[in-house]
Design an enzyme around this catalytic site. Structure first.
Site, PDB file in Angstrom:
ATOM      1  CB  CYS A   1       3.125 -36.688  22.153  1.00 20.48           C
ATOM      2  SG  CYS A   1       4.452 -36.462  23.365  1.00 20.48           S
TER       3      CYS A   1
ATOM      4  CG  ASP B   1       3.397 -32.167  22.273  1.00 21.39           C
ATOM      5  OD1 ASP B   1       2.765 -31.448  23.063  1.00 21.39           O
ATOM      6  OD2 ASP B   1       4.067 -33.146  22.634  1.00 21.39           O
TER       7      ASP B   1
ATOM      8  CE  LYS C   1       2.397 -34.087  25.646  1.00 24.35           C
ATOM      9  NZ  LYS C   1       3.836 -33.964  25.366  1.00 24.35           N
TER      10      LYS C   1
ATOM     11  CG  ASP D   1       6.610 -32.013  25.500  1.00 25.98           C
ATOM     12  OD1 ASP D   1       6.104 -32.767  26.344  1.00 25.98           O
ATOM     13  OD2 ASP D   1       7.739 -32.216  24.996  1.00 25.98           O
TER      14      ASP D   1
ATOM     15  CB  ALA E   1       6.611 -37.096  17.062  1.00 22.38           C
TER      16      ALA E   1
ATOM     17  CD  GLU F   1       9.118 -37.576  28.373  1.00 20.80           C
ATOM     18  OE1 GLU F   1       8.453 -36.575  28.727  1.00 20.80           O
ATOM     19  OE2 GLU F   1       9.941 -37.542  27.456  1.00 20.80           O
TER      20      GLU F   1
ATOM     21  CG  HIS G   1      11.966 -31.197  23.634  1.00 17.26           C
ATOM     22  ND1 HIS G   1      12.773 -32.174  24.162  1.00 17.26           N
ATOM     23  CD2 HIS G   1      10.701 -31.533  23.977  1.00 17.26           C
ATOM     24  CE1 HIS G   1      12.028 -33.075  24.775  1.00 17.26           C
ATOM     25  NE2 HIS G   1      10.768 -32.705  24.697  1.00 17.26           N
TER      26      HIS G   1
ATOM     27  CG  HIS H   1       9.812 -30.703  28.802  1.00 20.18           C
ATOM     28  ND1 HIS H   1       9.046 -31.645  29.451  1.00 20.18           N
ATOM     29  CD2 HIS H   1       9.955 -31.175  27.528  1.00 20.18           C
ATOM     30  CE1 HIS H   1       8.755 -32.624  28.618  1.00 20.18           C
ATOM     31  NE2 HIS H   1       9.275 -32.358  27.434  1.00 20.18           N
TER      32      HIS H   1
ATOM     33  CG  HIS I   1      11.602 -32.736  31.592  1.00 22.85           C
ATOM     34  ND1 HIS I   1      11.501 -33.804  30.724  1.00 22.85           N
ATOM     35  CD2 HIS I   1      10.579 -32.852  32.473  1.00 22.85           C
ATOM     36  CE1 HIS I   1      10.442 -34.518  31.069  1.00 22.85           C
ATOM     37  NE2 HIS I   1       9.863 -33.961  32.112  1.00 22.85           N
TER      38      HIS I   1
ATOM     39  CB  SER J   1      12.689 -36.132  28.534  1.00 19.95           C
ATOM     40  OG  SER J   1      12.516 -34.800  28.100  1.00 19.95           O
TER      41      SER J   1
HETATM   42  C1  VGL Z   1       7.477 -35.707  22.203  1.00 19.48           C
HETATM   43  C2  VGL Z   1       9.547 -36.600  22.575  1.00 19.48           C
HETATM   44  C3  VGL Z   1       9.708 -35.819  23.686  1.00 19.48           C
HETATM   45  C4  VGL Z   1       6.245 -35.650  21.341  1.00 19.48           C
HETATM   46  C5  VGL Z   1       7.618 -34.919  23.326  1.00 19.48           C
HETATM   47  O1  VGL Z   1       5.520 -34.645  21.399  1.00 19.48           O
HETATM   48  O2  VGL Z   1       5.996 -36.629  20.591  1.00 19.48           O
HETATM   49  N1  VGL Z   1       8.440 -36.553  21.848  1.00 19.48           N
HETATM   50  N2  VGL Z   1       8.742 -34.976  24.055  1.00 19.48           N
HETATM   51 ZN    ZN Z   2       9.115 -33.550  25.610  1.00 27.71          ZN
END
Ligand code: VGL
Ligand code: ZN
Length: 195
Positions: free
Chosen positions: A150, A10, A106, A61, A146, A113, A80, A63, A67, A69
């Site tokens: 992830c 990510d 993903k 990521d 992060a 999620e 995002h 979406h 989505h 989330s």
């Molecule tokens: C992530 C929150 C939502 C990540 C992805 O990549 O860590 N965190 N979507």
């Molecule tokens: Zn995400």
């Protein structure tokens, strides 16, 4: 070296300078590039060097705009990495090292999620594990964003699947510094190597 690979999690604009800009993200991109350049030749010299000797796999990521989330849908995050937007794109400095066959998407299903890169699939429908297995990879370096979400989930799934996991601890971005430190401690206790 033959059985090593790097998984970049990510490193996408929304996590770097966008709607979910994370701490240490720009620095993490620079450190990842330093590492990649150390392990590979420059892309213009030979693309085969990159793809053959040291595979670099990207997790993205990806979406849909509605989505689950996202806060509007009752989730924890601002919108995002929406498909088709800049925020969902890999940082331009890393793009020369990407390869669609080694890119795993993903979070594309509105109702699901997915924090782990292990749940992502490439254009051919293969998972990260499928591809690492085909390439006979044993040691997996991980960088990305992060740490608490992830990166951690991906590292833990890699470990469970039997890989030697080496987390590039200066090449990761995070939502919260205390959460980052705690996640690193937990991962180290589980057997993920911090390098
Ligand atoms: C992530 C929150 C939502 C990540 C992805 O990549 O860590 N965190 N979507
Ligand atoms: Zn995400």
């Amino acid at each position: 070296m033959k059985d090593c690979a790097l998984v970049v999690v990510d490193m996408l604009y929304d996590f770097i300078d966008g709607s979910m800009a994370c701490q240490h993200a720009e620095e993490a991109v620079r450190r990842s590039l330093d590492f990649i350049r150390e392990k590979t030749a420059e892309p213009q010299e030979s693309e085969d060097v990159i793809r053959g000797a040291f595979p670099i796999l990207f997790v993205r990521d990806f979406h849909p705009a509605d989505h689950c989330s996202f806060t509007q849908q009752g989730g924890p995050w601002p919108p995002h990495c929406v498909q088709g937007t800049r925020g969902a794109e890999v940082h331009e400095a890393l793009v020369p090292y990407t390869d669609e066959a080694l890119t795993f998407y993903k979070g594309y299903n509105r109702d699901v999620e997915q924090y782990s890169g292990f749940e992502g699939i490439n254009e051919a429908g293969q998972s990260l594990h499928d591809v690492l297995d085909i390439m006979d990879i044993k040691h997996v370096y991980v960088c990305g964003i992060a740490t608490e979400y992830c990166v951690r989930n991906t590292c833990e799934d890699l470990l469970k699947a039997g890989y030697d996991v080496l987390l590039l601890q200066d090449a990761i971005g995070y939502v919260d510094e205390a959460g980052h430190r705690q996640a690193l401690q937990k991962m180290e206790a589980e057997g993920i190597r911090l390098v």
